[in-house]
Write a protein that holds these residues in place. Sequence first.
Motif, PDB file in Angstrom:
ATOM      1  N   VAL A  87       1.021  -1.158  -0.008  1.00 63.53           N
ATOM      2  CA  VAL A  87      -0.108  -0.161   0.022  1.00 63.53           C
ATOM      3  C   VAL A  87       0.870   1.193  -0.028  1.00 63.53           C
ATOM      4  N   ILE A  88       0.723   2.153  -1.037  1.00 63.23           N
ATOM      5  CA  ILE A  88       1.294   3.350  -1.081  1.00 63.23           C
ATOM      6  C   ILE A  88       0.609   4.364  -1.055  1.00 63.23           C
ATOM      7  N   GLY A  89      -0.738   4.482  -1.016  1.00 61.22           N
ATOM      8  CA  GLY A  89      -1.585   5.588  -0.861  1.00 61.22           C
ATOM      9  C   GLY A  89      -2.862   5.370  -0.950  1.00 61.22           C
ATOM     10  N   GLY A  90      -3.760   6.432  -0.389  1.00 67.28           N
ATOM     11  CA  GLY A  90      -5.208   6.156  -0.269  1.00 67.28           C
ATOM     12  C   GLY A  90      -5.872   7.608  -0.488  1.00 67.28           C
ATOM     13  N   ALA A  91      -7.345   7.286  -0.494  1.00 62.97           N
ATOM     14  CA  ALA A  91      -8.370   8.390  -0.385  1.00 62.97           C
ATOM     15  C   ALA A  91      -9.670   7.930  -0.221  1.00 62.97           C
ATOM     16  N   GLY A  92     -10.388   8.666   0.070  1.00 60.22           N
ATOM     17  CA  GLY A  92     -11.656   8.217   0.412  1.00 60.22           C
ATOM     18  C   GLY A  92     -13.048   9.333   0.430  1.00 60.22           C
ATOM     19  N   ILE A  93     -14.223   9.006   0.365  1.00 60.95           N
ATOM     20  CA  ILE A  93     -15.363   9.925   0.534  1.00 60.95           C
ATOM     21  C   ILE A  93     -16.017   9.515   1.804  1.00 60.95           C
ATOM     22  N   ALA A  94     -16.674  10.511   2.348  1.00 63.27           N
ATOM     23  CA  ALA A  94     -17.541  10.646   3.401  1.00 63.27           C
ATOM     24  C   ALA A  94     -18.457  11.890   3.435  1.00 63.27           C
ATOM     25  N   PRO A  95     -19.571  11.677   4.167  1.00 60.97           N
ATOM     26  CA  PRO A  95     -20.459  12.668   4.225  1.00 60.97           C
ATOM     27  C   PRO A  95     -19.631  13.996   4.944  1.00 60.97           C
ATOM     28  N   LEU A  96     -20.078  15.132   4.450  1.00 56.16           N
ATOM     29  CA  LEU A  96     -19.287  16.398   5.024  1.00 56.16           C
ATOM     30  C   LEU A  96     -20.085  16.612   6.348  1.00 56.16           C
ATOM     31  N   SER A  97     -19.159  16.448   7.463  1.00 56.88           N
ATOM     32  CA  SER A  97     -19.725  16.664   8.882  1.00 56.88           C
ATOM     33  C   SER A  97     -20.380  18.188   9.115  1.00 56.88           C
ATOM     34  N   GLY A  98     -21.398  18.209   9.529  1.00 54.95           N
ATOM     35  CA  GLY A  98     -22.151  19.504   9.725  1.00 54.95           C
ATOM     36  C   GLY A  98     -22.584  20.162   8.363  1.00 54.95           C
ATOM     37  N   ALA A  99     -22.847  19.572   7.300  1.00 59.54           N
ATOM     38  CA  ALA A  99     -23.454  20.229   6.192  1.00 59.54           C
ATOM     39  C   ALA A  99     -24.572  19.459   5.735  1.00 59.54           C
ATOM     40  N   THR A 100     -25.412  20.037   4.878  1.00 63.78           N
ATOM     41  CA  THR A 100     -26.587  19.482   4.321  1.00 63.78           C
ATOM     42  C   THR A 100     -26.360  18.152   3.639  1.00 63.78           C
ATOM     43  N   ASP A 101     -27.177  17.195   3.655  1.00 64.16           N
ATOM     44  CA  ASP A 101     -27.274  16.146   2.775  1.00 64.16           C
ATOM     45  C   ASP A 101     -27.009  16.396   1.511  1.00 64.16           C
ATOM     46  N   GLY A 102     -26.333  15.501   0.752  1.00 66.38           N
ATOM     47  CA  GLY A 102     -25.819  15.864  -0.710  1.00 66.38           C
ATOM     48  C   GLY A 102     -24.448  16.043  -0.931  1.00 66.38           C
ATOM     49  N   ILE A 103     -23.778  16.608   0.246  1.00 67.91           N
ATOM     50  CA  ILE A 103     -22.503  17.098   0.181  1.00 67.91           C
ATOM     51  C   ILE A 103     -21.531  15.862   0.837  1.00 67.91           C
TER      52      ILE A 103
END
Length: 172
Positions: A74-90
């Motif tokens: 493993v030499i790197g990584g990235a992810g997606i998660a809901p933006l904390s404190g924001a409205t749905d869809g972001i």
Amino acid sequence: MTTAEAVTLPADCRIRPIEPGDDAAVAAIIRVVMPEFGADGPGFAIHDAEVAAMSAHYAAPGHVYFVIERAGRVIGGAGIAPLSGATDGICELRKMYFLPEARGIGAGAAMMQICLDSARALGYRQCYLETLTGMDAAQKLYERSGFARIPQAMGATGHFGCNRFYLRELDA
């Protein structure tokens, strides 16, 4: 979700979802790369509780995290998660870090494509990210990937050490 075929990676590289056995390697990458850019003090993601157990954290609904392997390491990584404190869809593009040997081989572009495709598949309409001055190559990648710089932070990430903010519409 598409795969990294749109970007040519070296034959000994592959991008795949994180597994529990990757947690130590991903935590080590984050803890090595962030200080390289001066992002090791208060207000930076290096101190997030999730760093020690990325696979468990990103198993939650609306979350996904990928690693890139080269020759099985493993030499790197990235992810997606809901933006904390924001409205749905972001969502937020999170913890995108690569060891030096992953840089300049197309890993960033391939990882970005997979993350954005995943965000769309998860139903997100916008993708936000935070970074900082000095991460120039990363900012060029973000802009090439359709992110536009915005004047202030969104949500409640707790990363007050970041001083650059980007947002991208995720049209189909």
